[in-house]
Design a protein around this motif. Structure first.
Motif, mmCIF file in Angstrom:
data_model
loop_
_atom_site.group_PDB
_atom_site.id
_atom_site.type_symbol
_atom_site.label_atom_id
_atom_site.label_comp_id
_atom_site.label_asym_id
_atom_site.label_seq_id
_atom_site.Cartn_x
_atom_site.Cartn_y
_atom_site.Cartn_z
ATOM 1 N N VAL A 164 0.898 -1.067 0.127
ATOM 2 C CA VAL A 164 -0.114 0.020 0.214
ATOM 3 C C VAL A 164 1.003 1.104 0.049
ATOM 4 C CG1 VAL A 164 -0.097 -0.060 2.393
ATOM 5 C CG2 VAL A 164 -1.830 1.153 1.163
ATOM 6 N N ALA A 165 1.761 1.251 0.411
ATOM 7 C CA ALA A 165 3.050 2.659 0.626
ATOM 8 C C ALA A 165 4.280 2.578 -0.553
ATOM 9 C CB ALA A 165 3.899 2.007 1.629
ATOM 10 N N GLU A 166 3.128 1.770 -1.597
ATOM 11 C CA GLU A 166 4.534 2.081 -3.488
ATOM 12 C C GLU A 166 2.294 2.301 -3.697
ATOM 13 O OE1 GLU A 166 7.402 -0.777 -3.581
ATOM 14 O OE2 GLU A 166 5.810 -2.104 -2.958
ATOM 15 N N GLY A 167 2.358 2.031 -2.652
ATOM 16 C CA GLY A 167 0.583 2.795 -4.012
ATOM 17 C C GLY A 167 0.218 1.507 -4.945
ATOM 18 N N ILE A 168 0.635 0.752 -4.646
ATOM 19 C CA ILE A 168 0.448 -0.962 -4.874
ATOM 20 C C ILE A 168 -1.290 -1.229 -4.987
ATOM 21 C CG2 ILE A 168 0.323 -2.748 -6.308
ATOM 22 C CD1 ILE A 168 3.829 -2.362 -6.578
ATOM 23 N N ARG A 169 -2.327 -1.166 -5.578
ATOM 24 C CA ARG A 169 -3.562 -1.647 -4.772
ATOM 25 C C ARG A 169 -4.012 -3.366 -5.049
ATOM 26 N NH1 ARG A 169 -8.157 -0.209 -6.671
ATOM 27 N NH2 ARG A 169 -6.955 0.590 -8.555
ATOM 28 N N VAL A 170 -3.782 -4.241 -3.771
ATOM 29 C CA VAL A 170 -4.495 -5.764 -3.997
ATOM 30 C C VAL A 170 -5.634 -5.637 -4.185
ATOM 31 C CG1 VAL A 170 -3.084 -7.457 -3.686
ATOM 32 C CG2 VAL A 170 -1.757 -5.816 -3.721
ATOM 33 N N ASN A 171 -6.774 -6.076 -4.320
ATOM 34 C CA ASN A 171 -7.746 -7.093 -3.793
ATOM 35 C C ASN A 171 -7.944 -8.520 -4.568
ATOM 36 O OD1 ASN A 171 -9.085 -4.038 -2.722
ATOM 37 N ND2 ASN A 171 -7.891 -3.343 -4.706
ATOM 38 N N CYS A 172 -9.381 -8.933 -4.067
ATOM 39 C CA CYS A 172 -9.349 -10.220 -4.591
ATOM 40 C C CYS A 172 -10.908 -10.048 -5.153
ATOM 41 C CB CYS A 172 -9.278 -11.196 -4.227
ATOM 42 S SG CYS A 172 -9.654 -11.488 -2.182
ATOM 43 N N VAL A 173 -11.473 -10.994 -5.966
ATOM 44 C CA VAL A 173 -12.875 -10.871 -6.552
ATOM 45 C C VAL A 173 -12.974 -12.453 -6.173
ATOM 46 C CG1 VAL A 173 -12.434 -12.149 -8.813
ATOM 47 C CG2 VAL A 173 -15.003 -11.323 -7.970
ATOM 48 N N SER A 174 -14.032 -12.891 -5.365
ATOM 49 C CA SER A 174 -14.767 -14.325 -4.860
ATOM 50 C C SER A 174 -15.633 -14.735 -4.682
ATOM 51 C CB SER A 174 -14.645 -13.943 -3.306
ATOM 52 O OG SER A 174 -16.060 -15.251 -2.665
ATOM 53 N N PRO A 175 -15.467 -15.013 -7.051
ATOM 54 C CA PRO A 175 -16.649 -15.698 -7.399
ATOM 55 C C PRO A 175 -17.305 -17.039 -6.570
ATOM 56 C CG PRO A 175 -14.846 -15.804 -8.834
ATOM 57 C CD PRO A 175 -14.386 -15.406 -7.143
ATOM 58 N N GLY A 176 -18.867 -16.858 -6.952
ATOM 59 C CA GLY A 176 -19.320 -18.172 -6.704
ATOM 60 C C GLY A 176 -19.544 -19.108 -7.862
ATOM 61 N N THR A 177 -20.655 -20.838 -8.190
ATOM 62 C CA THR A 177 -20.997 -21.430 -8.782
ATOM 63 C C THR A 177 -20.936 -20.670 -10.058
ATOM 64 O OG1 THR A 177 -21.853 -23.108 -7.327
ATOM 65 C CG2 THR A 177 -21.413 -23.177 -9.689
ATOM 66 N N ALA A 178 -19.731 -20.415 -10.891
ATOM 67 C CA ALA A 178 -20.038 -19.658 -11.974
ATOM 68 C C ALA A 178 -19.732 -20.422 -13.449
ATOM 69 C CB ALA A 178 -18.556 -19.018 -12.296
ATOM 70 N N THR A 231 -8.149 -1.567 -1.505
ATOM 71 C CA THR A 231 -7.641 -1.993 -1.612
ATOM 72 C C THR A 231 -8.177 -3.124 -0.088
ATOM 73 O OG1 THR A 231 -5.033 -2.070 -1.454
ATOM 74 C CG2 THR A 231 -5.822 -0.421 -0.589
ATOM 75 N N GLY A 232 -7.382 -4.253 -0.263
ATOM 76 C CA GLY A 232 -7.034 -5.252 1.283
ATOM 77 C C GLY A 232 -8.604 -5.826 1.247
ATOM 78 N N THR A 233 -9.076 -5.504 -0.560
ATOM 79 C CA THR A 233 -10.789 -5.953 -0.288
ATOM 80 C C THR A 233 -11.059 -7.320 -1.301
ATOM 81 O OG1 THR A 233 -11.196 -3.843 -0.381
ATOM 82 C CG2 THR A 233 -13.480 -5.159 -1.522
ATOM 83 N N SER A 234 -12.116 -7.991 -0.699
ATOM 84 C CA SER A 234 -12.914 -9.160 -1.391
ATOM 85 C C SER A 234 -14.191 -8.968 -1.974
ATOM 86 C CB SER A 234 -12.563 -10.429 -0.533
ATOM 87 O OG SER A 234 -13.516 -11.200 -1.257
ATOM 88 N N LEU A 235 -14.847 -8.460 -2.973
ATOM 89 C CA LEU A 235 -15.704 -8.682 -3.162
ATOM 90 C C LEU A 235 -16.216 -10.142 -4.185
ATOM 91 C CD1 LEU A 235 -18.088 -6.871 -3.996
ATOM 92 C CD2 LEU A 235 -16.086 -6.500 -5.836
ATOM 93 N N ALA A 236 -17.310 -10.179 -3.789
ATOM 94 C CA ALA A 236 -18.194 -11.991 -3.282
ATOM 95 C C ALA A 236 -18.834 -11.064 -4.822
ATOM 96 C CB ALA A 236 -18.806 -11.986 -2.494
ATOM 97 N N VAL A 237 -18.563 -12.150 -5.712
ATOM 98 C CA VAL A 237 -19.661 -12.007 -6.832
ATOM 99 C C VAL A 237 -20.275 -13.821 -7.195
ATOM 100 C CG1 VAL A 237 -20.645 -11.787 -9.177
ATOM 101 C CG2 VAL A 237 -18.383 -10.980 -8.299
ATOM 102 N N ASP A 238 -21.544 -13.917 -5.580
ATOM 103 C CA ASP A 238 -22.110 -15.187 -6.072
ATOM 104 C C ASP A 238 -23.454 -15.576 -6.010
ATOM 105 O OD1 ASP A 238 -22.822 -13.706 -3.952
ATOM 106 O OD2 ASP A 238 -21.260 -14.799 -2.493
ATOM 107 N N GLY A 239 -24.466 -14.470 -6.413
ATOM 108 C CA GLY A 239 -25.638 -14.277 -6.157
ATOM 109 C C GLY A 239 -26.291 -14.067 -5.030
ATOM 110 N N GLY A 240 -25.682 -13.670 -3.683
ATOM 111 C CA GLY A 240 -25.957 -13.692 -2.353
ATOM 112 C C GLY A 240 -25.896 -15.023 -1.938
#
Length: 249
Positions: A164-178, A231-240
């Motif tokens: 984060v101090a370098e300005g590099i953002r790191v996140n993840c996406v969390s899919p459900g059954t796709a 940054t430091g976020t997990s975004l769920a895309v799983d239909g709930g």
């Protein structure tokens, strides 16, 4: 995707980008003006690509060098390459454990490590890792796969803190059954593929599987330079499915 060009001039590296979620992400970034580089065992039919096995550090480094030379730099990394596993802790061998962790976890380590020097030169650096609802939700016969994705979730948070101090953002996406080729192959192994698909759809609050394009849209959102505080976020895309328990009438 709305066809805007908010990624104009940026180069996006996508591992596992020749099919499924990776291919949808490649199309989505390209639609927004990005230079897209697909790293995969199979060549992309739509985008510039380089053969790469993320389980081989030398191949990863050579592929990253080729991307940087071809496009003049690297701005965004999408760690999407991964393989599946079915079984309990009794049913998967040590060889299977080593293989899945080598690809799903260490593959992300290798690609991120090789790209970091280039990201440090970027004005809009970001890394997006593909994890799964299996990281935080207990699923039957998914011990190995869940462990690998749980590790990716933790890795994402640690990397976000480290860079984060370098300005590099790191996140993840969390899919459900796709609805992807990988899930289709799993369905084909079932005794009754149609019934198994209906079962998977029925457990979704939305009543359908997640589309690859929906996950791709989330990846683009996490990588968007406009989201500087994300940054430091997990975004769920799983239909709930990870957050709701509906009572069907």
């Amino acid at each position: 995707m709305n066809g805007s060009h908010d990624f104009e001039g940026l180069t996006v590296v996508i591992s596992g980008g020749s099919s499924g979620i990776g291919a949808a992400a490649a199309d989505a970034f390209a639609a927004r003006g990005a230079n897209v580089a697909v790293l995969d065992l199979n060549a992309s039919e739509q985008h510039w690509s380089h053969k790469c096995d993320v389980a081989d550090d030398n191949q990863v480094r050579l592929a990253v060098a080729a991307v940087a030379e071809h496009f003049g730099g690297i701005d965004i990394v999408v760690n999407n390459a991964g393989i599946g596993a079915v079984g309990t802790v009794e049913e998967n061998s040590d060889k299977q454990w080593f293989r899945v962790l080598d690809v799903n976890l260490l593959g992300m380590v290798r690609l991120s490590r090789a790209c970091l020097p280039h990201l440090r030169e970027s004005k809009a650096p970001a890394i997006v890792n593909t994890t799964s609802i299996a990281a935080l939700t207990g699923l039957v016969k998914r011990a190995l796969y869940s462990a690998s994705k749980g590790a990716v979730h933790s890795l994402t948070l640690a990397m976000a803190a480290d860079h984060v101090a370098e300005g590099i953002r790191v996140n993840c996406v969390s899919p459900g059954t796709a609805d992807t080729p990988w899930v289709q192959r799993l369905l084909e192994q079932a005794e009754d593929p149609a019934a198994e698909r209906a079962r998977l759809e029925a457990r979704q609050p939305t009543g359908r599987l997640v589309s690859a394009e929906e996950v791709a849209a989330a990846i683009v959102y996490l990588a968007d330079p406009a989201n500087k505080s994300l940054t430091g976020t997990s975004l769920a895309v799983d239909g709930g499915v990870s957050g709701m328990r509906l009572v069907r009438k």
